[in-house]
Structures are given as C-alpha cells and as structure tokens.
Design a protein around this motif. Structure first.
Motif, short mmCIF file in Angstrom:
data_model
loop_
_atom_site.label_atom_id
_atom_site.label_comp_id
_atom_site.label_asym_id
_atom_site.label_seq_id
_atom_site.Cartn_x
_atom_site.Cartn_y
_atom_site.Cartn_z
N ASP A 49 0.83 -1.21 0.00
CA ASP A 49 0.00 0.00 0.00
C ASP A 49 0.86 1.25 0.00
O ASP A 49 0.52 2.25 -0.64
CB ASP A 49 -0.94 0.00 1.20
CG ASP A 49 -2.09 -0.97 1.04
OD1 ASP A 49 -2.22 -1.55 -0.05
OD2 ASP A 49 -2.87 -1.13 2.00
N ILE A 52 2.16 1.79 -3.61
CA ILE A 52 1.13 2.30 -4.50
C ILE A 52 0.83 3.76 -4.19
O ILE A 52 0.61 4.56 -5.11
CB ILE A 52 -0.14 1.43 -4.40
CG1 ILE A 52 0.16 0.05 -4.98
CG2 ILE A 52 -1.30 2.06 -5.16
CD1 ILE A 52 -0.95 -0.93 -4.85
N LYS A 56 1.13 6.73 -6.89
CA LYS A 56 0.05 7.67 -7.18
C LYS A 56 0.54 9.11 -7.11
O LYS A 56 0.07 9.97 -7.85
CB LYS A 56 -1.11 7.48 -6.21
CG LYS A 56 -1.98 6.30 -6.56
CD LYS A 56 -3.03 6.02 -5.52
CE LYS A 56 -3.92 7.19 -5.23
NZ LYS A 56 -4.98 6.86 -4.27
N PHE A 87 -5.66 3.00 -9.50
CA PHE A 87 -6.04 3.27 -8.12
C PHE A 87 -6.21 4.75 -7.82
O PHE A 87 -6.25 5.13 -6.66
CB PHE A 87 -4.99 2.68 -7.17
CG PHE A 87 -4.86 1.20 -7.27
CD1 PHE A 87 -5.87 0.37 -6.82
CD2 PHE A 87 -3.74 0.61 -7.83
CE1 PHE A 87 -5.76 -1.00 -6.90
CE2 PHE A 87 -3.62 -0.75 -7.92
CZ PHE A 87 -4.63 -1.57 -7.46
N ARG A 90 -9.17 5.56 -5.60
CA ARG A 90 -9.22 4.84 -4.34
C ARG A 90 -8.28 5.51 -3.32
O ARG A 90 -7.17 5.87 -3.65
CB ARG A 90 -8.77 3.41 -4.60
CG ARG A 90 -9.12 2.42 -3.57
CD ARG A 90 -8.67 1.04 -4.03
NE ARG A 90 -9.67 0.35 -4.81
CZ ARG A 90 -10.67 -0.32 -4.27
NH1 ARG A 90 -10.80 -0.37 -2.97
NH2 ARG A 90 -11.53 -0.95 -5.03
N TYR A 94 -5.66 -1.14 -1.28
CA TYR A 94 -5.40 -1.57 -2.65
C TYR A 94 -5.29 -3.08 -2.78
O TYR A 94 -5.25 -3.59 -3.89
CB TYR A 94 -4.10 -0.93 -3.16
CG TYR A 94 -4.05 0.56 -2.93
CD1 TYR A 94 -4.90 1.41 -3.61
CD2 TYR A 94 -3.16 1.11 -2.03
CE1 TYR A 94 -4.86 2.76 -3.41
CE2 TYR A 94 -3.10 2.47 -1.83
CZ TYR A 94 -3.96 3.30 -2.51
OH TYR A 94 -3.92 4.64 -2.30
N PHE A 115 -4.21 -7.77 -5.66
CA PHE A 115 -4.72 -6.42 -5.83
C PHE A 115 -6.23 -6.46 -5.93
O PHE A 115 -6.81 -7.39 -6.50
CB PHE A 115 -4.13 -5.77 -7.08
CG PHE A 115 -2.68 -5.41 -6.93
CD1 PHE A 115 -2.30 -4.42 -6.06
CD2 PHE A 115 -1.71 -6.07 -7.65
CE1 PHE A 115 -0.97 -4.08 -5.90
CE2 PHE A 115 -0.38 -5.74 -7.51
CZ PHE A 115 -0.01 -4.74 -6.63
#
Length: 129
Positions: A49, A52, A56, A87, A90, A94, A115
């Motif tokens: 997480d 990710i 992002k 993602f 979100r 994830y 995922f």
C-alpha cells in the motif's frame, strides 16, 4: 510492552525481514498476487500500500523512494505507469487477503494476497512465495 512499535518480527533479523519483504513486494507487483502465510500477507499489505501511494504521487522523489525498496527499475516503471489510472479513485485498501487454509507440512495458516483491481495483475501466472 510493544507500544509504538509497528511491524512484526517474524523471528528474523531486521536485515532478513527487510530483504524478504522487498522481494515479496517486487513479486506482488510483478505477478499481481502471491501465496504466503497469513501473518506475512498482513504485513506485506502495509508495504504494498505504501508503494502504490508513492506511485500515485508520481514525482521524482517518490520514484526514488520506491526504487529504494523495490530495486528493479522495470517493476517500478510499470508500477508508476499503471497505479495512477488503476487506483487514482481509491484512497487506500489496494489489496485483499484471501484465507486459503493450512499448509500441509506445518499447519501454518496460508493466505493469498492480491490487488483489489485485477487489471493491475500483469499475467495469469501466480507466484508462490
């Protein structure tokens, strides 16, 4: 007391634990899902997480922070290219952990971590870790 001590020890040295989770994060991003013990999957969720969330963000500093953990440039490049569109909507969560039962050899509880969005999974292959 273990107040304010995040993470699990897993009866390993810190260097072994870090190397193990770096390899697991790389395999998770590369294959989309891995099969491991339940406790390792719960800890791996924190690491994935965080990667990710860095992807992002997408700036150079985030890419360098991800490279400090993942160490494979092509995996980091793929993560940064795909994570924002997969993602972006979100705000966390994830990954999902699916319990698989107990391992025959030592009865350790097994789990599969994957995922939430299956489109990020690179191929139909699954890696065992």
């Amino acid at each position: 007391m273990r107040h304010r001590k995040a993470g699990v020890k897993l009866n390993r040295t810190s260097s072994h634990r870090d190397a193990m989770f770096r390899n697991m994060v790389t395999s998770m991003i590369k294959h989309g899902q891995i099969r491991t013990t339940d406790v390792k999957a719960k800890e791996l969720r924190r690491w994935v997480d965080k990667m990710i969330t860095l992807a992002k963000r997408g700036d150079l500093h985030a890419r360098r922070q991800a490279l400090a953990v993942i160490r494979e440039k092509d995996v980091v490049h793929r993560l940064f290219a795909e994570a924002k569109e997969r993602f972006g909507h979100r705000a966390g969560g994830y990954t999902r952990i699916v319990k698989l039962g107990h391992r025959p050899g030592d009865a350790a509880p097994m789990a599969m971590i994957e995922f939430v969005d299956p489109a990020l999974a690179g191929s139909a292959d699954t890696a065992e870790a």
